[in-house]
Write a protein that holds these residues in place. Sequence first.
Motif, PDB file in Angstrom:
ATOM      1  N   PRO A  53       0.722  -1.093   0.127  1.00 36.80           N
ATOM      2  CA  PRO A  53      -0.101  -0.032  -0.097  1.00 36.80           C
ATOM      3  C   PRO A  53       1.132   1.274   0.044  1.00 36.80           C
ATOM      4  N   GLU A  54       2.161   1.213   0.357  1.00 39.43           N
ATOM      5  CA  GLU A  54       2.955   2.341   0.380  1.00 39.43           C
ATOM      6  C   GLU A  54       3.631   2.423  -0.732  1.00 39.43           C
ATOM      7  N   ALA A  55       3.411   1.408  -1.938  1.00 42.76           N
ATOM      8  CA  ALA A  55       4.231   1.639  -3.132  1.00 42.76           C
ATOM      9  C   ALA A  55       3.631   2.531  -3.866  1.00 42.76           C
ATOM     10  N   THR A  56       4.643   3.684  -4.927  1.00 40.33           N
ATOM     11  CA  THR A  56       3.886   4.198  -5.769  1.00 40.33           C
ATOM     12  C   THR A  56       4.595   4.057  -6.990  1.00 40.33           C
ATOM     13  N   LEU A  57       4.156   4.671  -8.316  1.00 41.41           N
ATOM     14  CA  LEU A  57       4.920   4.741  -9.453  1.00 41.41           C
ATOM     15  C   LEU A  57       6.120   5.699  -9.423  1.00 41.41           C
ATOM     16  N   GLN A  58       5.823   6.789  -8.549  1.00 41.12           N
ATOM     17  CA  GLN A  58       7.048   7.421  -8.393  1.00 41.12           C
ATOM     18  C   GLN A  58       8.108   6.829  -7.977  1.00 41.12           C
ATOM     19  N   GLY A  59       7.941   6.107  -6.850  1.00 42.02           N
ATOM     20  CA  GLY A  59       8.905   5.324  -6.086  1.00 42.02           C
ATOM     21  C   GLY A  59       9.423   4.332  -6.991  1.00 42.02           C
ATOM     22  N   SER A  60       8.991   3.816  -8.107  1.00 38.23           N
ATOM     23  CA  SER A  60       9.677   2.835  -8.996  1.00 38.23           C
ATOM     24  C   SER A  60      10.358   3.473 -10.203  1.00 38.23           C
ATOM     25  N   LEU A  61      10.335   4.794 -10.248  1.00 37.84           N
ATOM     26  CA  LEU A  61      11.231   5.464 -11.168  1.00 37.84           C
ATOM     27  C   LEU A  61      12.668   5.290 -11.211  1.00 37.84           C
ATOM     28  N   MET A  62      13.124   4.682 -12.141  1.00 36.38           N
ATOM     29  CA  MET A  62      14.879   4.457 -12.387  1.00 36.38           C
ATOM     30  C   MET A  62      15.127   5.965 -12.905  1.00 36.38           C
ATOM     31  N   VAL A  63      14.626   6.973 -13.160  1.00 38.07           N
ATOM     32  CA  VAL A  63      15.178   8.066 -13.735  1.00 38.07           C
ATOM     33  C   VAL A  63      14.099   9.136 -13.242  1.00 38.07           C
ATOM     34  N   SER A  64      14.672   9.980 -12.411  1.00 40.12           N
ATOM     35  CA  SER A  64      13.971  11.268 -11.998  1.00 40.12           C
ATOM     36  C   SER A  64      13.892  12.531 -12.482  1.00 40.12           C
ATOM     37  N   GLY A  65      12.886  13.358 -12.472  1.00 42.01           N
ATOM     38  CA  GLY A  65      13.052  14.681 -12.936  1.00 42.01           C
ATOM     39  C   GLY A  65      13.914  15.571 -12.472  1.00 42.01           C
ATOM     40  N   PRO A  66      13.515  16.091 -11.357  1.00 34.51           N
ATOM     41  CA  PRO A  66      14.347  17.431 -10.971  1.00 34.51           C
ATOM     42  C   PRO A  66      15.670  16.897 -10.574  1.00 34.51           C
ATOM     43  N   PRO A  67      16.745  17.960 -10.686  1.00 30.41           N
ATOM     44  CA  PRO A  67      18.121  17.546 -10.471  1.00 30.41           C
ATOM     45  C   PRO A  67      18.337  17.154  -8.991  1.00 30.41           C
ATOM     46  N   VAL A  68      17.575  17.852  -8.236  1.00 29.24           N
ATOM     47  CA  VAL A  68      17.618  17.641  -6.688  1.00 29.24           C
ATOM     48  C   VAL A  68      17.581  16.115  -6.268  1.00 29.24           C
ATOM     49  N   LEU A  69      16.780  15.379  -7.238  1.00 22.51           N
ATOM     50  CA  LEU A  69      16.491  14.055  -6.686  1.00 22.51           C
ATOM     51  C   LEU A  69      17.397  13.009  -7.162  1.00 22.51           C
ATOM     52  N   GLU A  70      17.677  11.995  -6.347  1.00 27.90           N
ATOM     53  CA  GLU A  70      18.868  10.814  -6.596  1.00 27.90           C
ATOM     54  C   GLU A  70      18.149  10.194  -8.015  1.00 27.90           C
ATOM     55  N   GLY A  71      19.005  10.069  -8.794  1.00 29.80           N
ATOM     56  CA  GLY A  71      18.791   9.352 -10.152  1.00 29.80           C
ATOM     57  C   GLY A  71      18.378  10.219 -11.159  1.00 29.80           C
ATOM     58  N   ALA A  72      18.531  11.597 -10.913  1.00 36.37           N
ATOM     59  CA  ALA A  72      17.883  12.878 -11.946  1.00 36.37           C
ATOM     60  C   ALA A  72      19.397  12.659 -12.814  1.00 36.37           C
ATOM     61  N   PRO A  73      19.154  12.767 -14.259  1.00 34.21           N
ATOM     62  CA  PRO A  73      20.014  12.834 -15.255  1.00 34.21           C
ATOM     63  C   PRO A  73      20.808  14.035 -15.087  1.00 34.21           C
ATOM     64  N   ASP A  74      22.233  14.283 -15.518  1.00 32.16           N
ATOM     65  CA  ASP A  74      22.761  15.374 -15.294  1.00 32.16           C
ATOM     66  C   ASP A  74      22.382  16.342 -16.742  1.00 32.16           C
ATOM     67  N   GLU A  75      22.980  17.416 -16.998  1.00 29.86           N
ATOM     68  CA  GLU A  75      22.756  18.547 -17.701  1.00 29.86           C
ATOM     69  C   GLU A  75      23.046  17.868 -19.273  1.00 29.86           C
ATOM     70  N   ASN A  76      23.902  16.879 -19.450  1.00 25.64           N
ATOM     71  CA  ASN A  76      24.433  16.397 -20.722  1.00 25.64           C
ATOM     72  C   ASN A  76      23.521  15.371 -21.390  1.00 25.64           C
ATOM     73  N   THR A  77      22.507  14.842 -20.345  1.00 25.12           N
ATOM     74  CA  THR A  77      21.630  13.770 -20.722  1.00 25.12           C
ATOM     75  C   THR A  77      20.129  14.071 -21.011  1.00 25.12           C
ATOM     76  N   ARG A  78      19.802  13.758 -22.117  1.00 24.74           N
ATOM     77  CA  ARG A  78      18.450  14.302 -22.708  1.00 24.74           C
ATOM     78  C   ARG A  78      17.606  12.913 -22.831  1.00 24.74           C
ATOM     79  N   PHE A  79      16.367  13.048 -22.096  1.00 27.31           N
ATOM     80  CA  PHE A  79      15.546  11.949 -22.412  1.00 27.31           C
ATOM     81  C   PHE A  79      14.220  12.427 -23.427  1.00 27.31           C
ATOM     82  N   HIS A  80      14.136  11.626 -24.695  1.00 28.86           N
ATOM     83  CA  HIS A  80      13.215  12.088 -25.442  1.00 28.86           C
ATOM     84  C   HIS A  80      12.291  10.896 -25.776  1.00 28.86           C
ATOM     85  N   LEU A  81      11.208  11.109 -24.599  1.00 25.21           N
ATOM     86  CA  LEU A  81      10.184  10.076 -24.635  1.00 25.21           C
ATOM     87  C   LEU A  81       9.008  10.420 -25.640  1.00 25.21           C
ATOM     88  N   GLY A  82       8.257   9.389 -25.885  1.00 24.15           N
ATOM     89  CA  GLY A  82       7.351   9.341 -26.674  1.00 24.15           C
ATOM     90  C   GLY A  82       7.718   9.614 -28.220  1.00 24.15           C
TER      91      GLY A  82
END
Length: 705
Positions: A348-377
Amino acid sequence: MRIVVLGASGTLGTLLVSRLRADGHEVVEASRSTGVDAYTGTGLREAFAGADAVIDSLSKVTLSAATAIEFFTTTAGNICSEARRAGVGHLVCVSIAGAADGEVNRRYGYYRGKAAQEHAYRTSGLPVTLIHSTQWFELVPLMLQMTTLGPVAVLPTMRMAPVAAESVAQLVAQEAIRTSREAERGGREPAVRTVAIRGPETATAAEVARRMIDVLGSAGGKAPQRILEVPLFGRAMAGGGLIPDAAVVDGVTLEEWMDRQRSAPSDQGGPVEAREAVPSLDPSAEGLHTEEVLEAYDYVIVGAGMAAAKAVEGIRAEDGTGSIGVFGADPAAPVYRPDLSKTLWVDPEATLQGSLMVSGPPVLEGAPDENTRFHLGTTVAALTPDEHSITLAGGRSVRYGRLLLATGAEPRTAGLEPGERVIYYRTVADYRRLRELATPGAHVVVVGGGYIGSEMAAVLTQNSVRVTLVVTGEPLLTQMFPAALARTVTQEFRDRGVEIVEGRLAGGTERADGVDVRLEDGTRIAADAAVVGVGVEPRTELAQAAGLAVEDGVLVDEHLRTGAHSVYAAGDVARYPDRLLGIRRVEHAAAAETMGKIAGRNMAGAGRPYRTTPFFWSDLFDYGYEAVGELDTRHTMVEDWAVGEDGEPDHSTGVVYYLNHLGAVRGVLLWNVWDSVKLAREVIGRTAEEPVTEPESLKGSIPLG
């Protein structure tokens, strides 16, 4: 009255806060700057405590449907969940006219996202008021900021009746107060109300922009010499599909609005909340750096799943600054895929956000650096190894230094077309849709009794869903488990309430409120939804068209290189030389993670051979197992079970060894035996060099506890 305003730091949110406070109400300002994040759910519970009403005025700048859908459905889901938990009396959501009209949203991603948001609120079961506004005057400056290049701006042909943000704020505040007071008096409001508002005059976006520039000198800091109109989004939008027929009419004209702008201290250029960075799975989230596709990257990764996410890690372990472009057709960011059929259903405590392997904001663990771009869709249509380039679906060419194919696998279809209620379970979108359908008491048909089918039948049952499991034969999982264990597992499924039906899928039809599944023997099963899991096929079309060697996957060497210069492959799509078991292709999470990491390092020059023999695991009610290698009952099986008080084998704990005709162990099943994967690999390696002549001697090689 206590009212929570989500997006309180934006244009509309700021107006709402001021208006409500001026009327004497207690207002909770909720935005990322105050520590409340509707996307991750952070701070929502505290913000909603004691609230009479919640106003969702969140926004997101994007033309991408994937971006908008992911953001708005995630935030709406989190808001509804916490509102229900806190007992909030009413929700007010600021939506947009025409969003749910397929002719309008078909080509405009932002509208599709708002339509998804509306759907989430409409189906939440909570009392909700939807405010359908036409586009704001404030939107046009923002559009100019996004589309002006030099002296030219390109705007969509969009006929609208724009309104003033102040007017929208007034209406939203009135609705929040009125409906909350009705609830206090015990009045019964409909579960969902819709109120539309439009401006007193109509124009195209280009016409509004030209008038703003003529009067104000610029809009959003832009003053293009030419404004071109492009009919990108269809006739419905160009012909006024954004203008509601029945609506509250705003009395503020464009001229009056511009008079106010003249007296304002500066041209703010558009809604502030739309510029606020929001942590997100979507491709435009700050930290995912997808605002622009570069002409070339040092490293390109085709596919944006688990292998791709780990490949980025691998590259960065060797090269801290090289540019990386990740292109994925799936609009969702990489998640830890096993969670989709395991943890997210039972924890019940699990969330999709917690399953992320790549996070958005740079302050979060797993965030890509400025030279990495994800082009999703974003779909890659062609690969040209000789030119070191890929071609995107729109025709654009992108060059690369080295490339990884991590295109994964796609579900086999079996006579029943995928649809709203027919789910070939594989993606984040599949999980979200099934979550909507698999409510307590719902009836779901699961077709396929293999790895994914058995998992889904188990977790759905644990969520109070009635499950009919269609299998080609009984007992379950006989292709993997010894007969006695398979019978034990099958009985556990029946004891838990799963109806097991033998048969093969022949076809069926999808209805607005359910599905009818038809089997080859004529059996028909009516249900609310169907989940089909009958295996997958590696996505090799791109590799094959590029001339790479393909044989049930893309062939690679021990360094995960293909036959083409600077092209690698990893994950479900790669057929590789396993150091213990020979040439094989593996469709499990551990393979994607370990292969992706090594492939990334090797792309950056590490030169490391891939030496891991991946393991896999599953949970079936109270049973759980880990396994290495080939769990194939065509092999000779040696079963080592714990012994019960009656002296009979106890199928709650044991190890099964699978041997080939030479006496080499090719697979090991660890049934409720944990932390023994390393020992299982050692047994496979040892017997490959020294085959056993007495299979029973294997018993005890791996302790049972």
